[in-house]
Design an enzyme around this catalytic site. Structure first.
Site, PDB file in Angstrom:
ATOM      1  N   GLU A 126     -26.390  34.163   4.085  1.00  0.00           N
ATOM      2  CA  GLU A 126     -27.147  32.994   3.636  1.00  0.00           C
ATOM      3  C   GLU A 126     -28.117  32.561   4.732  1.00  0.00           C
ATOM      4  O   GLU A 126     -27.994  33.004   5.887  1.00  0.00           O
ATOM      5  CB  GLU A 126     -26.179  31.852   3.290  1.00  0.00           C
ATOM      6  CG  GLU A 126     -25.257  32.207   2.127  1.00  0.00           C
ATOM      7  CD  GLU A 126     -24.383  31.034   1.694  1.00  0.00           C
ATOM      8  OE1 GLU A 126     -24.466  29.953   2.314  1.00  0.00           O
ATOM      9  OE2 GLU A 126     -23.618  31.219   0.727  1.00  0.00           O
ATOM     10  N   SER A 131     -24.093  36.085  11.132  1.00  0.00           N
ATOM     11  CA  SER A 131     -22.894  36.607  11.790  1.00  0.00           C
ATOM     12  C   SER A 131     -21.664  35.760  11.478  1.00  0.00           C
ATOM     13  O   SER A 131     -20.553  36.275  11.370  1.00  0.00           O
ATOM     14  CB  SER A 131     -23.120  36.663  13.305  1.00  0.00           C
ATOM     15  OG  SER A 131     -24.134  37.597  13.625  1.00  0.00           O
ATOM     16  N   ARG A 241     -20.386  50.079   7.754  1.00  0.00           N
ATOM     17  CA  ARG A 241     -20.829  50.346   9.123  1.00  0.00           C
ATOM     18  C   ARG A 241     -20.919  51.849   9.391  1.00  0.00           C
ATOM     19  O   ARG A 241     -21.810  52.314  10.113  1.00  0.00           O
ATOM     20  CB  ARG A 241     -19.877  49.655  10.107  1.00  0.00           C
ATOM     21  CG  ARG A 241     -20.079  48.157  10.111  1.00  0.00           C
ATOM     22  CD  ARG A 241     -18.951  47.370  10.755  1.00  0.00           C
ATOM     23  NE  ARG A 241     -19.249  45.940  10.611  1.00  0.00           N
ATOM     24  CZ  ARG A 241     -18.369  44.965  10.737  1.00  0.00           C
ATOM     25  NH1 ARG A 241     -17.096  45.263  10.991  1.00  0.00           N
ATOM     26  NH2 ARG A 241     -18.728  43.705  10.597  1.00  0.00           N
ATOM     27  N   ARG A 266     -48.171  72.024  19.802  1.00  0.00           N
ATOM     28  CA  ARG A 266     -49.112  71.230  20.591  1.00  0.00           C
ATOM     29  C   ARG A 266     -49.339  71.884  21.946  1.00  0.00           C
ATOM     30  O   ARG A 266     -48.389  72.173  22.681  1.00  0.00           O
ATOM     31  CB  ARG A 266     -48.545  69.813  20.769  1.00  0.00           C
ATOM     32  CG  ARG A 266     -49.438  68.879  21.594  1.00  0.00           C
ATOM     33  CD  ARG A 266     -50.616  68.384  20.783  1.00  0.00           C
ATOM     34  NE  ARG A 266     -51.242  67.234  21.417  1.00  0.00           N
ATOM     35  CZ  ARG A 266     -52.289  67.306  22.243  1.00  0.00           C
ATOM     36  NH1 ARG A 266     -52.814  68.491  22.549  1.00  0.00           N
ATOM     37  NH2 ARG A 266     -52.810  66.212  22.751  1.00  0.00           N
ATOM     38  N   GLN A 277     -40.815  71.584  31.861  1.00  0.00           N
ATOM     39  CA  GLN A 277     -39.404  71.325  32.146  1.00  0.00           C
ATOM     40  C   GLN A 277     -39.038  69.849  31.953  1.00  0.00           C
ATOM     41  O   GLN A 277     -37.969  69.530  31.421  1.00  0.00           O
ATOM     42  CB  GLN A 277     -39.060  71.767  33.563  1.00  0.00           C
ATOM     43  CG  GLN A 277     -37.563  71.716  33.851  1.00  0.00           C
ATOM     44  CD  GLN A 277     -37.238  72.176  35.263  1.00  0.00           C
ATOM     45  OE1 GLN A 277     -37.624  71.520  36.219  1.00  0.00           O
ATOM     46  NE2 GLN A 277     -36.555  73.294  35.382  1.00  0.00           N
ATOM     47  N   GLU A 362     -24.918  44.836   8.550  1.00  0.00           N
ATOM     48  CA  GLU A 362     -23.505  45.242   8.509  1.00  0.00           C
ATOM     49  C   GLU A 362     -22.749  44.687   9.724  1.00  0.00           C
ATOM     50  O   GLU A 362     -21.779  45.271  10.193  1.00  0.00           O
ATOM     51  CB  GLU A 362     -23.361  46.771   8.458  1.00  0.00           C
ATOM     52  CG  GLU A 362     -24.095  47.461   7.332  1.00  0.00           C
ATOM     53  CD  GLU A 362     -23.465  47.224   5.972  1.00  0.00           C
ATOM     54  OE1 GLU A 362     -22.519  46.417   5.878  1.00  0.00           O
ATOM     55  OE2 GLU A 362     -23.916  47.845   4.996  1.00  0.00           O
TER      56      GLU A 362
END
Length: 380
Positions: A126, A131, A241, A266, A277, A362
């Site tokens: 809401e 939480s 979750r 590329r 590297q 969640e």
């Protein structure tokens, strides 16, 4: 301990991935621009058995384990995490109905929800309770026929789009024990919706406030028992979750695959950029984090499936770890694309936007840390 997928699990993953690449991926950007997912998609998803992934077979569902279900969401998210996450919400609702509703309500809802002729949305949050979900204020007062609802839900995926809503309401005093769950069908008098939210990501999911203004429903639309609704809502969140973590995982894998292909094509300073590297080290770090996240997620799913006493803790830990890993990986993939990664044509910037919300919904990742710490202290 066997970390390999069995033949059936691999087939589930492959079926979901192939469907996603054919039916979702080519249209993901178009649906995002339109701000909606075509309703015609869902019965096709339902034909695969994905409308009731962990609804029991006795009630017409697929009866999959939570681990099996994460494979579906991981695979579909390789096409579009926004679409996959919406399917997770529908399945969370279907499982709540399967587990807690009366026989009459279960049959009435699941007969159409499992083939996805009815699409379901979950209404807990809401404007003033995110939480702190147990502080919700939407009230359901008893009437002669059932309940009269008044209040507002916020951030509802599928608001004004879905066919029905599984809604947590207050039927008693303040706190978790005063919360119940009800089922509200679209078109019910007194049910209305706010304006379409303009979001950073998940833009193909229509998101609105869901409003109840003297909205009357039948007593038969109570899910389970009065006062148990918060328990029902939380029972769905462990699996939710895992699902949202799987959506982060699939999107991160898709970004990695695209980045590897791009780096091989590329050229810079006379060679493809995958030969530098420093960039190889960055690729290796992302791969290590991705594989760690996948293993952690599947361990948490296994614990939930086996009813392990620390399953909730592991679901919370996995959600925190995997969603943050996914966000870091897709952001690094954008960086490795250079300026092209910032363009919509390459699809990476969409994944960066879509995955950001996974750290919030969640249960925020701050709450995941709180759950983890509380379990640690309780076990001390």
């Amino acid at each position: 301990m066997d970390f390999a997928l069995n033949e059936e699990q691999q087939a589930i993953f492959d079926m979901a991935r192939d469907f996603g690449q054919e039916k979702i991926a080519p249209f993901a950007r178009e649906w995002e621009a339109q701000g909606t997912i075509p309703k015609e998609l869902w019965p096709q998803v339902g034909e695969l058995g994905f409308g009731g992934l962990y609804v029991s077979e006795d009630h017409g569902g697929a009866g999959l384990s939570r681990l099996d279900a994460t494979l579906v969401f991981e695979a579909l998210s390789m096409a579009c995490p926004s679409v996959a996450a919406f399917l997770s919400i529908h399945n969370m609702c279907a499982k709540m109905i399967d587990s807690f509703a009366s026989d009459e309500l279960r049959e009435r809802v699941l007969t159409r929800a499992i083939p996805m002729e009815t699409v379901l949305s979950y209404c807990l949050t809401e404007p003033g309770s995110g939480s702190d979900a147990a502080a919700l204020k939407t009230r359901a007062e008893r009437t002669n026929e059932g309940y009269r609802l008044n209040g507002t839900k916020a951030f509802i995926s599928g608001g004004g789009y879905s066919d029905a809503y599984v809604v947590m309401v207050r039927t008693g005093d303040a706190g978790a024990k005063g919360v119940s769950t009800v089922y509200v069908e679209d078109g019910t008098e007194g049910l209305s919706f706010g304006g379409l939210e303009d979001k950073m990501g998940w833009r193909s999911q229509p998101t609105r406030q869901v409003q109840f203004d003297n909205c009357d429903i039948s007593a038969a639309n109570l899910v389970g028992e009065e006062g148990k609704g918060f328990t029902y809502a939380m029972a769905g969140l462990d699996g939710g979750r895992l699902n949202i973590s799987a959506c982060s995982l699939g999107a991160a894998q898709a970004a990695m695959d695209a980045t590897l292909a791009y780096m091989g094509e590329r050229k810079a300073f006379g060679q493809s950029i995958d030969q530098f590297q420093a960039l190889q080290f960055r690729l290796a770090d992302m791969e290590i984090e991705l594989q760690a996240a996948r293993t952690f997620l599947r361990q948490a799913a296994w614990k939930l499936d086996t009813g392990a006493p620390d399953a909730t803790k592991f679901c919370a830990m996995a959600k925190k770890f995997v969603t943050e890993a996914g966000s870091r990986i897709v952001n690094q993939c954008l960086q490795l694309h250079g300026g092209y990664g910032y363009l919509a044509d390459y699809g990476i910037e969409k994944l960066v936007r879509d995955l950001r919300v996974h750290e919030i919904l969640e249960g925020t990742n701050e709450i995941m840390r709180l759950i983890t710490a509380r379990h640690m202290l309780a076990a001390r």
